[in-house]
Enzyme design. Structure first.
Site: not given
Length: 299
Positions: A216-217
């Site tokens: 989720d980066e």
């Protein structure tokens, strides 16, 4: 084992038959670039007869305009040096279609070793190059979100650090994503990641690159280093990601922590990513700063 030619078939006839049957683009030109000989494959490619091609300068027939000067120079150098190097360039068909052609060139010499012509064997590699480009694109693209992946990001960072113009990074880590993913399932989580990528890409400028770093980066690579512009972009990212996402049972809400780092002389891609990552964790440790001015990473 040597295969004897059919009775009555002379070596010259064998050579002519080979040239006629070959699907490669064969051409011989003199020192001025005038066509001396072509084969049927090249004639079909250009949409001209062999008689029509003879005497024409080849760059006026099938070389794309932007490569004409290079073609002229290549012939001049080959005739002067006696050496013709392999090349690859764009040719135009008789219908005006641009095709990529790989060329193997040979200087022809007379009995005294003096160059008098250049022979070219051309192979249409258009489809092959398109396949290679597609494979490269797939290798550089995150399949879930459709934006560049980690490998493409590092390539872009290295290129921008090496050109000396500088660059900056926004390292963006989603907050509360794991809770949404655990509660609603991976399909909802994947849709949220894809929508996050779309929102970030919509904010990016024409020279920016938005990439999924992993999980989720996300990272936004910016060619400019103006602190005010970076802060404005970071605030926009926070506002967009914090806006509700559609969910199966109603709107979903997550957040994002953003760390900013500016490239320095001598930096590597790992250096810059590392500083931006540390700045992001600093923002995550101080939630009130996530939607305010991001701190410039200092070390």
């Amino acid at each position: 084992m040597t295969v004897q030619p059919e009775a009555g078939l002379l070596p010259d006839q064998l050579l002519r038959d080979f040239v006629e049957a070959s699907d490669t683009l064969l051409c011989i030109v003199d020192g001025g670039g005038r066509i001396l000989l072509t084969n049927p494959a090249l004639q079909r490619f250009t949409g001209r007869t062999g008689e029509d091609l003879v005497g024409r300068r080849f760059w006026e027939v099938f070389v794309v305009p932007e490569h004409v000067a290079l073609a002229q120079d290549a012939v001049t150098r080959a005739m002067a040096s006696g050496i013709a190097h392999p090349q690859e360039g764009d040719w135009l068909t008789g219908a005006g279609e641009r095709r990529r052609v790989a060329m193997r060139n040979t200087v022809l010499t007379d009995g005294e070793g003096r160059p008098y012509a250049v022979g070219c064997v051309g192979l249409d590699v258009t489809d092959e190059r398109r396949r290679e480009a597609l494979l490269h694109l797939r290798a550089q693209t995150d399949l879930l979100t459709g934006i560049p992946n980690r490998g493409a990001l590092f390539d872009a960072i290295r290129a921008r650090l090496e050109d000396g113009h500088g660059c900056a990074l926004l390292f963006c880590d989603l907050d509360r994503f794991k809770s949404v993913n655990d509660e609603h399932g991976h399909a909802v989580g994947d849709a949220l990641l894809a929508e996050t990528a779309r929102r970030m890409a919509a904010l990016a400028g024409p020279g920016d690159l938005v990439a999924r770093f992993g999980g989720d980066e996300f990272v936004i690579l910016c060619p400019g280093c103006e602190q005010a512009d970076l802060e404005t972009l970071a605030e926009q990212v926070v506002a967009e990601v914090c806006a509700p996402f559609p969910g199966p049972e109603g709107p979903l809400s997550i957040g994002v922590s953003v760390g900013v780092a500016v490239g320095r002389p001598g930096d590597t891609a790992d250096d810059l990513i590392g500083r931006a990552d540390r700045a992001m964790y600093g923002a995550k440790a101080h939630p009130h700063r996530r939607a305010s001015r991001p701190r410039r990473a200092g070390g």
